[in-house]
Motif scaffolding. Structure first.
Motif, PDB file in Angstrom:
ATOM      1  N   ALA A 122     115.588  54.156 -43.972  1.00  0.00           N
ATOM      2  CA  ALA A 122     115.162  54.013 -45.363  1.00  0.00           C
ATOM      3  C   ALA A 122     115.406  52.593 -45.867  1.00  0.00           C
ATOM      4  O   ALA A 122     114.575  52.024 -46.591  1.00  0.00           O
ATOM      5  N   VAL A 123     116.533  52.003 -45.473  1.00  0.00           N
ATOM      6  CA  VAL A 123     116.821  50.609 -45.840  1.00  0.00           C
ATOM      7  C   VAL A 123     115.755  49.679 -45.264  1.00  0.00           C
ATOM      8  O   VAL A 123     115.214  48.813 -45.964  1.00  0.00           O
ATOM      9  N   HIS A 124     115.444  49.844 -43.991  1.00  0.00           N
ATOM     10  CA  HIS A 124     114.417  49.012 -43.363  1.00  0.00           C
ATOM     11  C   HIS A 124     113.068  49.174 -44.060  1.00  0.00           C
ATOM     12  O   HIS A 124     112.365  48.182 -44.302  1.00  0.00           O
ATOM     13  N   CYS A 125     112.697  50.418 -44.369  1.00  0.00           N
ATOM     14  CA  CYS A 125     111.408  50.661 -45.011  1.00  0.00           C
ATOM     15  C   CYS A 125     111.370  50.060 -46.417  1.00  0.00           C
ATOM     16  O   CYS A 125     110.358  49.499 -46.838  1.00  0.00           O
ATOM     17  N   ALA A 126     112.484  50.178 -47.141  1.00  0.00           N
ATOM     18  CA  ALA A 126     112.553  49.601 -48.482  1.00  0.00           C
ATOM     19  C   ALA A 126     112.468  48.079 -48.431  1.00  0.00           C
ATOM     20  O   ALA A 126     111.848  47.447 -49.299  1.00  0.00           O
ATOM     21  N   ALA A 127     113.076  47.472 -47.417  1.00  0.00           N
ATOM     22  CA  ALA A 127     113.056  46.018 -47.286  1.00  0.00           C
ATOM     23  C   ALA A 127     111.695  45.522 -46.794  1.00  0.00           C
ATOM     24  O   ALA A 127     111.136  44.548 -47.323  1.00  0.00           O
ATOM     25  N   ARG A 128     111.157  46.203 -45.782  1.00  0.00           N
ATOM     26  CA  ARG A 128     109.878  45.788 -45.191  1.00  0.00           C
ATOM     27  C   ARG A 128     108.726  45.990 -46.167  1.00  0.00           C
ATOM     28  O   ARG A 128     107.761  45.209 -46.186  1.00  0.00           O
ATOM     29  N   HIS A 129     108.800  47.016 -46.989  1.00  0.00           N
ATOM     30  CA  HIS A 129     107.730  47.339 -47.942  1.00  0.00           C
ATOM     31  C   HIS A 129     108.271  47.206 -49.365  1.00  0.00           C
ATOM     32  O   HIS A 129     107.992  48.042 -50.228  1.00  0.00           O
ATOM     33  N   ARG A 130     109.006  46.159 -49.605  1.00  0.00           N
ATOM     34  CA  ARG A 130     109.762  46.023 -50.854  1.00  0.00           C
ATOM     35  C   ARG A 130     108.865  45.977 -52.087  1.00  0.00           C
ATOM     36  O   ARG A 130     109.276  46.406 -53.177  1.00  0.00           O
ATOM     37  N   GLU A 131     107.644  45.493 -51.933  1.00  0.00           N
ATOM     38  CA  GLU A 131     106.754  45.428 -53.094  1.00  0.00           C
ATOM     39  C   GLU A 131     106.283  46.815 -53.532  1.00  0.00           C
ATOM     40  O   GLU A 131     105.745  46.976 -54.632  1.00  0.00           O
ATOM     41  N   HIS A 132     106.490  47.823 -52.690  1.00  0.00           N
ATOM     42  CA  HIS A 132     106.047  49.175 -53.016  1.00  0.00           C
ATOM     43  C   HIS A 132     107.199  50.174 -53.174  1.00  0.00           C
ATOM     44  O   HIS A 132     106.958  51.320 -53.548  1.00  0.00           O
ATOM     45  N   CYS A 133     108.426  49.761 -52.884  1.00  0.00           N
ATOM     46  CA  CYS A 133     109.569  50.676 -52.958  1.00  0.00           C
ATOM     47  C   CYS A 133     110.207  50.610 -54.341  1.00  0.00           C
ATOM     48  O   CYS A 133     110.742  49.580 -54.741  1.00  0.00           O
ATOM     49  N   GLN A 134     110.174  51.714 -55.060  1.00  0.00           N
ATOM     50  CA  GLN A 134     110.703  51.744 -56.423  1.00  0.00           C
ATOM     51  C   GLN A 134     112.208  51.960 -56.471  1.00  0.00           C
ATOM     52  O   GLN A 134     112.874  51.509 -57.402  1.00  0.00           O
ATOM     53  N   ALA A 135     112.739  52.681 -55.492  1.00  0.00           N
ATOM     54  CA  ALA A 135     114.175  52.983 -55.486  1.00  0.00           C
ATOM     55  C   ALA A 135     114.574  53.435 -54.088  1.00  0.00           C
ATOM     56  O   ALA A 135     113.732  53.868 -53.290  1.00  0.00           O
ATOM     57  N   LEU A 136     115.873  53.331 -53.805  1.00  0.00           N
ATOM     58  CA  LEU A 136     116.407  53.683 -52.494  1.00  0.00           C
ATOM     59  C   LEU A 136     117.665  54.525 -52.662  1.00  0.00           C
ATOM     60  O   LEU A 136     118.533  54.192 -53.466  1.00  0.00           O
ATOM     61  N   ILE A 137     117.739  55.620 -51.909  1.00  0.00           N
ATOM     62  CA  ILE A 137     118.950  56.433 -51.840  1.00  0.00           C
ATOM     63  C   ILE A 137     119.365  56.538 -50.383  1.00  0.00           C
ATOM     64  O   ILE A 137     118.556  56.961 -49.541  1.00  0.00           O
ATOM     65  N   THR A 138     120.575  56.127 -50.068  1.00  0.00           N
ATOM     66  CA  THR A 138     121.127  56.354 -48.735  1.00  0.00           C
ATOM     67  C   THR A 138     122.213  57.415 -48.840  1.00  0.00           C
ATOM     68  O   THR A 138     122.953  57.463 -49.827  1.00  0.00           O
ATOM     69  N   GLU A 139     122.279  58.256 -47.815  1.00  0.00           N
ATOM     70  CA  GLU A 139     123.260  59.338 -47.799  1.00  0.00           C
ATOM     71  C   GLU A 139     123.922  59.348 -46.422  1.00  0.00           C
ATOM     72  O   GLU A 139     123.238  59.516 -45.409  1.00  0.00           O
ATOM     73  N   SER A 140     125.230  59.097 -46.394  1.00  0.00           N
ATOM     74  CA  SER A 140     125.984  59.080 -45.133  1.00  0.00           C
ATOM     75  C   SER A 140     125.410  58.069 -44.152  1.00  0.00           C
ATOM     76  O   SER A 140     125.483  58.252 -42.931  1.00  0.00           O
ATOM     77  N   ALA A 141     124.842  56.994 -44.660  1.00  0.00           N
ATOM     78  CA  ALA A 141     124.193  56.000 -43.802  1.00  0.00           C
ATOM     79  C   ALA A 141     125.221  55.112 -43.118  1.00  0.00           C
ATOM     80  O   ALA A 141     126.240  54.743 -43.709  1.00  0.00           O
ATOM     81  N   GLN A 142     124.950  54.765 -41.869  1.00  0.00           N
ATOM     82  CA  GLN A 142     125.771  53.789 -41.153  1.00  0.00           C
ATOM     83  C   GLN A 142     125.179  52.391 -41.360  1.00  0.00           C
ATOM     84  O   GLN A 142     123.978  52.200 -41.198  1.00  0.00           O
ATOM     85  N   ALA A 143     126.040  51.434 -41.714  1.00  0.00           N
ATOM     86  CA  ALA A 143     125.599  50.062 -41.922  1.00  0.00           C
ATOM     87  C   ALA A 143     125.904  49.168 -40.731  1.00  0.00           C
ATOM     88  O   ALA A 143     125.386  48.066 -40.630  1.00  0.00           O
ATOM     89  N   PHE A 144     126.751  49.665 -39.832  1.00  0.00           N
ATOM     90  CA  PHE A 144     127.146  48.916 -38.635  1.00  0.00           C
ATOM     91  C   PHE A 144     127.748  49.929 -37.662  1.00  0.00           C
ATOM     92  O   PHE A 144     127.867  51.125 -37.974  1.00  0.00           O
ATOM     93  N   VAL A 145     128.100  49.476 -36.484  1.00  0.00           N
ATOM     94  CA  VAL A 145     128.678  50.369 -35.475  1.00  0.00           C
ATOM     95  C   VAL A 145     130.196  50.346 -35.628  1.00  0.00           C
ATOM     96  O   VAL A 145     130.856  49.362 -35.298  1.00  0.00           O
ATOM     97  N   GLU A 146     130.736  51.443 -36.137  1.00  0.00           N
ATOM     98  CA  GLU A 146     132.156  51.568 -36.424  1.00  0.00           C
ATOM     99  C   GLU A 146     132.828  52.448 -35.365  1.00  0.00           C
ATOM    100  O   GLU A 146     132.205  53.367 -34.826  1.00  0.00           O
ATOM    101  N   ASP A 147     134.090  52.176 -35.076  1.00  0.00           N
ATOM    102  CA  ASP A 147     134.807  52.986 -34.093  1.00  0.00           C
ATOM    103  C   ASP A 147     134.804  54.462 -34.481  1.00  0.00           C
ATOM    104  O   ASP A 147     134.692  55.343 -33.620  1.00  0.00           O
ATOM    105  N   LEU A 148     134.940  54.741 -35.778  1.00  0.00           N
ATOM    106  CA  LEU A 148     134.936  56.125 -36.238  1.00  0.00           C
ATOM    107  C   LEU A 148     133.610  56.806 -35.911  1.00  0.00           C
ATOM    108  O   LEU A 148     133.573  57.979 -35.523  1.00  0.00           O
ATOM    109  N   THR A 149     132.515  56.064 -36.067  1.00  0.00           N
ATOM    110  CA  THR A 149     131.194  56.601 -35.740  1.00  0.00           C
ATOM    111  C   THR A 149     131.110  56.957 -34.267  1.00  0.00           C
ATOM    112  O   THR A 149     130.667  58.051 -33.889  1.00  0.00           O
ATOM    113  N   LEU A 150     131.539  56.041 -33.414  1.00  0.00           N
ATOM    114  CA  LEU A 150     131.477  56.271 -31.971  1.00  0.00           C
ATOM    115  C   LEU A 150     132.378  57.420 -31.547  1.00  0.00           C
ATOM    116  O   LEU A 150     132.022  58.222 -30.672  1.00  0.00           O
TER     117      LEU A 150
END
Length: 265
Positions: A122-150
Motif C-alpha cells: 500500500a505504501v508503494h502504491c500510494a507513493a508510485r501513484h501519489r497524484e491519485h492516492c487520497q489517503a493511506l492506512i497501514t495495519e501491522s505493516a513492516q517497514a524493515f526487516v526486524e529480528d522480531l519479524t524473522l
C-alpha cells in the motif's frame, strides 16, 4: 457500528502473468461506483480476499465507500504465480498488478489500506501513484526487516510442519498453498532480503497516513509504525492498540473501523 448493508460483485481481470480474482463491496448500491475514491485492500503474506472475512463489508458500511480487494497472483482464487517471488516483490505490486486493477475497474482516485506485507505494498502504491492516492492506512505493516519479524516467521514455519496446518491453508489457496507458504517464509528469511525497507517510498508520501499496530504483534515492534509516520511528508498518526496482535481488523475491528472513519474525515 452499523450492520453491513452492501452489494458484492466478483470478477476476474487480466494481469501480465495471469488472471486476478477481485471482489467489490458497494454500500447501499446495486452496483459498484467509483465516482468517489474506493478503498483498496492489500492482503498479508498468507492472505486472500476470503480471509478479510466480514471486515470489507463493515468498512463499506461505515465509510459509505466502495471497497475493493483482490487476490495477488499466486493467492486465493487468482492464477498461479509463474515462479518465485523476487526480492523486490513488495514494490513490484505498484508497478504490475495494481495498475492492471486500476485500469480494468476504471479507478482514478483511491484510498490504500494494507495489512502486514500488504501495508508495504500500500505504501508503494500510494507513493508510485501519489497524484491519485487520497489517503493511506497501514495495519501491522513492516517497514524493515526486524529480528522480531524473522523470529515470528521461523516459528510460524515450524508450526506449519504440524499435521493439518498446510491443509488449513489449502482451504483458501487450493493447490497453491505450498507456494504461498514458501513465498512468505523463504523470501523473508533469505539473506538477499536482509536490507529491504520502505524508507525511500515513505519519504515520497504526501497523503494523510494512519499507521495501526498492535502492542502484542508477533511479527513486528512499535518501531515499524513509528518509522513510517516519522518519514512521511504528509500528516500522519500512529494508533497503537493495547492487547492486540498482528490482525487488528479481526481482533479490534470496532476500534479500527472507527479510526478509519475519523482518518477519512
Amino acid at each position: 457500528m452499523p450492520s453491513p448493508s452492501h452489494h458484492t460483485q466478483d470478477l476476474r481481470i487480466d494481469s501480465l502473468h495471469g488472471r486476478l480474482f477481485v471482489r467489490i463491496w458497494s454500500p447501499d448500491r446495486l452496483s459498484p461506483s467509483f465516482d468517489e475514491a474506493p478503498i483498496v485492500l492489500f492482503h498479508d503474506s498468507l492472505g486472500c480476499v476470503e480471509l478479510w472475512r466480514e471486515f470489507p463489508a463493515r468498512l463499506a458500511a461505515v465509510t459509505g465507500k466502495s471497497v475493493v480487494a483482490y487476490d495477488r497472483l499466486g493467492f486465493g482464487r487468482s492464477d498461479a504465480h509463474p515462479g518465485e517471488l523476487s526480492v523486490g516483490f513488495v514494490g513490484d505490486e505498484a508497478e504490475r498488478d495494481f495498475p492492471a486493477l486500476k485500469d480494468a475497474l476504471g479507478i482514478r482516485e483511491f484510498i490504500a489500506f494494507g495489512h502486514s506485507v500488504g501495508g508495504g505494498m500500500a505504501v508503494h502504491c500510494a507513493a508510485r501513484h501519489r497524484e491519485h492516492c487520497q489517503a493511506l492506512i497501514t495495519e501491522s505493516a513492516q517497514a524493515f526487516v526486524e529480528d522480531l519479524t524473522l523470529q515470528g516467521i521461523r516459528e510460524a514455519k515450524h508450526g506449519f510442519q504440524q499435521d493439518g496446518q498446510l491443509q488449513r491453508l489449502a482451504k483458501y489457496h487450493g493447490d497453491k498453498a505450498r507456494w504461498v507458504l514458501d513465498a512468505w517464509t523463504e523470501t523473508w528469511l533469505s539473506p538477499a532480503f536482509t536490507d529491504w525497507n520502505l524508507e525511500a517510498e515513505v519519504q515520497r508520501l504526501d497523503c494523510p497516513l494512519l499507521a495501526i499496530h498492535g502492542d502484542q504483534d508477533e511479527f513486528g515492534s512499535a518501531l515499524h509504525p513509528q518509522r513510517i509516520a516519522q518519514l512521511t511528508d504528509g500528516p500522519s498518526r500512529v494508533l497503537m492498540l493495547g492487547d492486540c496482535g498482528h490482525v487488528p481488523h479481526r481482533e479490534k475491528a470496532d476500534v479500527v473501523l472507527q479510526a478509519v472513519v475519523e482518518h477519512l474525515g
